[in-house]
Design an enzyme around this catalytic site. Structure first.
Site, PDB file in Angstrom:
ATOM      1  N   GLU A  22      24.773  -8.442 -26.786  1.00  0.00           N
ATOM      2  CA  GLU A  22      24.151  -7.931 -27.753  1.00  0.00           C
ATOM      3  C   GLU A  22      25.071  -7.976 -29.164  1.00  0.00           C
ATOM      4  OE1 GLU A  22      22.268  -3.410 -29.119  1.00  0.00           O
ATOM      5  OE2 GLU A  22      23.751  -3.874 -27.462  1.00  0.00           O
ATOM      6  N   LYS A  71      14.774  -5.748 -30.974  1.00  0.00           N
ATOM      7  CA  LYS A  71      15.108  -4.306 -29.955  1.00  0.00           C
ATOM      8  C   LYS A  71      14.237  -3.271 -30.412  1.00  0.00           C
ATOM      9  CE  LYS A  71      19.026  -1.462 -28.254  1.00  0.00           C
ATOM     10  NZ  LYS A  71      20.491  -1.340 -28.366  1.00  0.00           N
ATOM     11  N   CYS A 107      20.132  -4.175 -24.316  1.00  0.00           N
ATOM     12  CA  CYS A 107      20.567  -2.891 -23.863  1.00  0.00           C
ATOM     13  C   CYS A 107      20.023  -1.599 -23.766  1.00  0.00           C
ATOM     14  CB  CYS A 107      21.969  -2.869 -24.875  1.00  0.00           C
ATOM     15  SG  CYS A 107      23.024  -1.656 -24.308  1.00  0.00           S
TER      16      CYS A 107
END
Length: 131
Positions: free
Chosen positions: A10, A80, A113
């Protein structure tokens, strides 16, 4: 060492710790940035896929995104969905929804994540065909 898929962390291009919005904007790139042309060329040359996270500049917004390149082509750009802790100070929550990418006959689901902690993230990808 050769691999079919290389997965980078990430925000691997910029690092993760920011102290201001200006700092984030300074390192943010658009998906058509020439740096990604170099990754496309490497992917084509090596016959592989590369997935990695970056700060994405999109108009007035910055997203915590992950690009997927396979055999020299952009396959997906995921933003994300679930921002963690201080990420909310610097990034806009993603608007792409969860994306499934086919590469060499395998259906890959893309998350970044903190997305994993929400069971519906994985369920959504599985229902969309992710293996």
């Amino acid at each position: 060492m050769e691999a079919d898929v290389y997965l980078l962390p990430e925000l691997y291009l910029s690092g993760y710790a920011f102290s201001s919005n200006d700092e984030v904007r300074e390192v943010a790139l658009s998906p058509d940035n020439p740096y990604f042309d170099e990754l496309k060329a490497l992917s084509a040359e090596r016959g592989c896929a590369i997935c990695g996270g970056y700060a994405e500049a999109a108009g007035d917004e910055v997203f915590n995104s992950a690009l997927v390149i396979g055999d020299g082509k952009l396959l997906a750009n995921y933003r994300k969905t679930h921002l963690f802790y201080r990420e909310k100070e610097f990034f806009t929550p993603g608007d792409t929804g969860f994306i499934v990418v086919e590469y060499r006959g395998v259906q890959f689901g893309i998350m970044v994540c903190f997305d994993w902690i929400f069971p519906e993230s994985v369920r959504t990808l599985a229902l969309a065909g992710a293996q």
